[in-house]
Design a protein around this motif. Structure first.
Motif, PDB file in Angstrom:
ATOM      1  N   GLY A   8       0.713  -1.157   0.141  1.00 52.23           N
ATOM      2  CA  GLY A   8       0.011   0.045  -0.138  1.00 52.23           C
ATOM      3  C   GLY A   8       0.745   1.375   0.027  1.00 52.23           C
ATOM      4  O   GLY A   8       0.216   2.282  -0.095  1.00 52.23           O
ATOM      5  N   GLY A   9       2.050   1.226   0.196  1.00 55.28           N
ATOM      6  CA  GLY A   9       3.044   2.450   0.098  1.00 55.28           C
ATOM      7  C   GLY A   9       2.972   2.837  -1.433  1.00 55.28           C
ATOM      8  O   GLY A   9       2.509   2.439  -2.298  1.00 55.28           O
ATOM      9  N   GLY A  10       3.453   4.175  -1.432  1.00 56.60           N
ATOM     10  CA  GLY A  10       3.599   4.766  -2.903  1.00 56.60           C
ATOM     11  C   GLY A  10       3.880   6.575  -2.649  1.00 56.60           C
ATOM     12  O   GLY A  10       4.267   6.791  -1.454  1.00 56.60           O
ATOM     13  N   SER A  11       3.561   7.119  -3.550  1.00 53.95           N
ATOM     14  CA  SER A  11       3.794   8.551  -3.604  1.00 53.95           C
ATOM     15  C   SER A  11       2.714   9.324  -3.594  1.00 53.95           C
ATOM     16  O   SER A  11       1.713   8.823  -4.344  1.00 53.95           O
ATOM     17  N   VAL A  12       2.611  10.417  -2.863  1.00 55.55           N
ATOM     18  CA  VAL A  12       1.128  10.977  -2.810  1.00 55.55           C
ATOM     19  C   VAL A  12       1.531  12.498  -2.664  1.00 55.55           C
ATOM     20  O   VAL A  12       2.595  12.828  -1.802  1.00 55.55           O
ATOM     21  N   GLN A  13       0.632  13.538  -2.977  1.00 53.69           N
ATOM     22  CA  GLN A  13       0.828  14.862  -2.542  1.00 53.69           C
ATOM     23  C   GLN A  13       0.223  15.269  -1.410  1.00 53.69           C
ATOM     24  O   GLN A  13      -0.378  14.536  -0.615  1.00 53.69           O
ATOM     25  N   ALA A  14       0.874  16.362  -0.642  1.00 50.18           N
ATOM     26  CA  ALA A  14       0.563  16.694   0.758  1.00 50.18           C
ATOM     27  C   ALA A  14      -0.877  16.825   0.733  1.00 50.18           C
ATOM     28  O   ALA A  14      -1.480  17.471  -0.172  1.00 50.18           O
ATOM     29  N   GLY A  15      -1.447  16.439   1.936  1.00 48.28           N
ATOM     30  CA  GLY A  15      -3.012  16.358   1.947  1.00 48.28           C
ATOM     31  C   GLY A  15      -3.764  15.221   1.600  1.00 48.28           C
ATOM     32  O   GLY A  15      -4.669  14.965   1.712  1.00 48.28           O
ATOM     33  N   GLY A  16      -3.051  14.434   0.860  1.00 47.71           N
ATOM     34  CA  GLY A  16      -3.625  13.214   0.241  1.00 47.71           C
ATOM     35  C   GLY A  16      -3.405  12.101   1.463  1.00 47.71           C
ATOM     36  O   GLY A  16      -3.278  12.239   2.581  1.00 47.71           O
ATOM     37  N   SER A  17      -3.943  10.781   0.874  1.00 42.52           N
ATOM     38  CA  SER A  17      -4.159   9.677   1.556  1.00 42.52           C
ATOM     39  C   SER A  17      -3.529   8.311   1.124  1.00 42.52           C
ATOM     40  O   SER A  17      -3.546   8.315  -0.120  1.00 42.52           O
ATOM     41  N   LEU A  18      -3.426   7.535   2.035  1.00 45.85           N
ATOM     42  CA  LEU A  18      -2.741   6.080   1.706  1.00 45.85           C
ATOM     43  C   LEU A  18      -3.006   5.108   2.686  1.00 45.85           C
ATOM     44  O   LEU A  18      -3.324   5.549   3.934  1.00 45.85           O
ATOM     45  N   ARG A  19      -3.355   4.090   2.276  1.00 45.32           N
ATOM     46  CA  ARG A  19      -3.728   3.014   3.427  1.00 45.32           C
ATOM     47  C   ARG A  19      -2.808   1.985   3.289  1.00 45.32           C
ATOM     48  O   ARG A  19      -2.673   1.203   1.984  1.00 45.32           O
ATOM     49  N   LEU A  20      -2.142   1.641   4.247  1.00 41.03           N
ATOM     50  CA  LEU A  20      -0.970   0.541   4.424  1.00 41.03           C
ATOM     51  C   LEU A  20      -1.685  -0.732   4.958  1.00 41.03           C
ATOM     52  O   LEU A  20      -2.808  -0.502   5.725  1.00 41.03           O
ATOM     53  N   SER A  21      -1.244  -2.003   4.500  1.00 49.73           N
ATOM     54  CA  SER A  21      -1.716  -3.102   4.903  1.00 49.73           C
ATOM     55  C   SER A  21      -0.805  -4.051   5.334  1.00 49.73           C
ATOM     56  O   SER A  21       0.431  -3.904   4.762  1.00 49.73           O
ATOM     57  N   CYS A  22      -0.965  -4.957   6.217  1.00 50.00           N
ATOM     58  CA  CYS A  22       0.046  -5.864   6.757  1.00 50.00           C
ATOM     59  C   CYS A  22      -0.437  -7.248   6.883  1.00 50.00           C
ATOM     60  O   CYS A  22      -1.432  -7.235   7.754  1.00 50.00           O
ATOM     61  N   ALA A  23      -0.238  -8.163   6.026  1.00 48.01           N
ATOM     62  CA  ALA A  23      -0.957  -9.374   6.118  1.00 48.01           C
ATOM     63  C   ALA A  23      -0.057 -10.570   7.032  1.00 48.01           C
ATOM     64  O   ALA A  23       1.373 -10.588   6.533  1.00 48.01           O
ATOM     65  N   ALA A  24      -0.475 -10.944   8.101  1.00 50.16           N
ATOM     66  CA  ALA A  24       0.364 -11.819   8.885  1.00 50.16           C
ATOM     67  C   ALA A  24       0.070 -13.427   8.663  1.00 50.16           C
ATOM     68  O   ALA A  24      -1.223 -13.664   8.574  1.00 50.16           O
ATOM     69  N   SER A  25       0.841 -14.115   8.480  1.00 49.12           N
ATOM     70  CA  SER A  25       0.729 -15.365   8.489  1.00 49.12           C
ATOM     71  C   SER A  25       1.246 -16.157   9.806  1.00 49.12           C
ATOM     72  O   SER A  25       2.163 -15.461  10.491  1.00 49.12           O
ATOM     73  N   GLY A  26       0.943 -17.462   9.792  1.00 48.11           N
ATOM     74  CA  GLY A  26       1.262 -18.119  11.095  1.00 48.11           C
ATOM     75  C   GLY A  26       0.236 -17.893  12.243  1.00 48.11           C
ATOM     76  O   GLY A  26      -1.038 -17.600  11.962  1.00 48.11           O
ATOM     77  N   ASP A  27       0.610 -18.568  13.323  1.00 46.93           N
ATOM     78  CA  ASP A  27      -0.347 -18.717  14.571  1.00 46.93           C
ATOM     79  C   ASP A  27      -0.929 -17.287  15.064  1.00 46.93           C
ATOM     80  O   ASP A  27       0.094 -16.370  15.177  1.00 46.93           O
ATOM     81  N   ALA A  28      -2.022 -17.164  15.328  1.00 47.46           N
ATOM     82  CA  ALA A  28      -2.500 -15.756  15.819  1.00 47.46           C
ATOM     83  C   ALA A  28      -1.964 -15.306  16.961  1.00 47.46           C
ATOM     84  O   ALA A  28      -1.740 -14.051  17.219  1.00 47.46           O
ATOM     85  N   TYR A  29      -1.564 -16.403  17.916  1.00 50.34           N
ATOM     86  CA  TYR A  29      -1.203 -16.049  19.177  1.00 50.34           C
ATOM     87  C   TYR A  29       0.134 -15.116  19.012  1.00 50.34           C
ATOM     88  O   TYR A  29       0.598 -14.282  19.870  1.00 50.34           O
ATOM     89  N   ILE A  30       0.924 -15.407  17.992  1.00 46.85           N
ATOM     90  CA  ILE A  30       2.261 -14.545  17.862  1.00 46.85           C
ATOM     91  C   ILE A  30       1.907 -13.120  17.643  1.00 46.85           C
ATOM     92  O   ILE A  30       2.781 -12.390  17.894  1.00 46.85           O
TER      93      ILE A  30
END
Length: 125
Positions: A8-30
């Protein structure tokens, strides 16, 4: 096998928006604590936002409070960072991090998180 993958990263002008995501694999307790950190060139890595999977704890750094929002989609083990009203000072490499447990007084410390993603660049001009 534990893996965190940012997107979700990238380049944007000031005042703009971005949405980063983090996908996690493995056991949820981690991933009881999940966090976003960022590091700009020549600067130390700093915490942006933190949350606990049970929803009892969230934190946003003063520099991003009111502009960024951390959230978790538990079923999909995906954490997001909605970034609005972006400023040039937000330019940095953003990293997703996770830990099975962190002492409450140390949730803002990068060295308490054993699991890290590869990072995604955010550039605001």
């Amino acid at each position: 096998h534990v893996q965190l993958v940012e997107s979700g990263g990238g380049s944007v002008q000031a005042g703009g928006s971005l949405r980063l995501s983090c996908a996690a694999s493995g056991d949820a307790y981690i991933y009881y604590y999940m966090a976003w950190f960022r590091q700009a060139p020549g600067k130390e890595r700093e915490v942006v936002a933190v949350l606990s999977r049970d929803g009892t704890y969230t934190y946003h750094a003063d520099a991003v409070k009111g502009r960024f929002m951390i959230s978790l989609v538990r079923y999909f083990n995906t954490m997001s960072l909605q970034m609005d009203s972006l400023k040039p000072d937000d330019t940095a490499e953003y990293f997703c991090a996770a830990a099975p447990w962190v002492p409450p007084s140390r949730t803002l410390r990068a060295d308490e998180y054993p699991y890290w993603g590869q990072g995604t660049q955010v550039t605001v001009s």
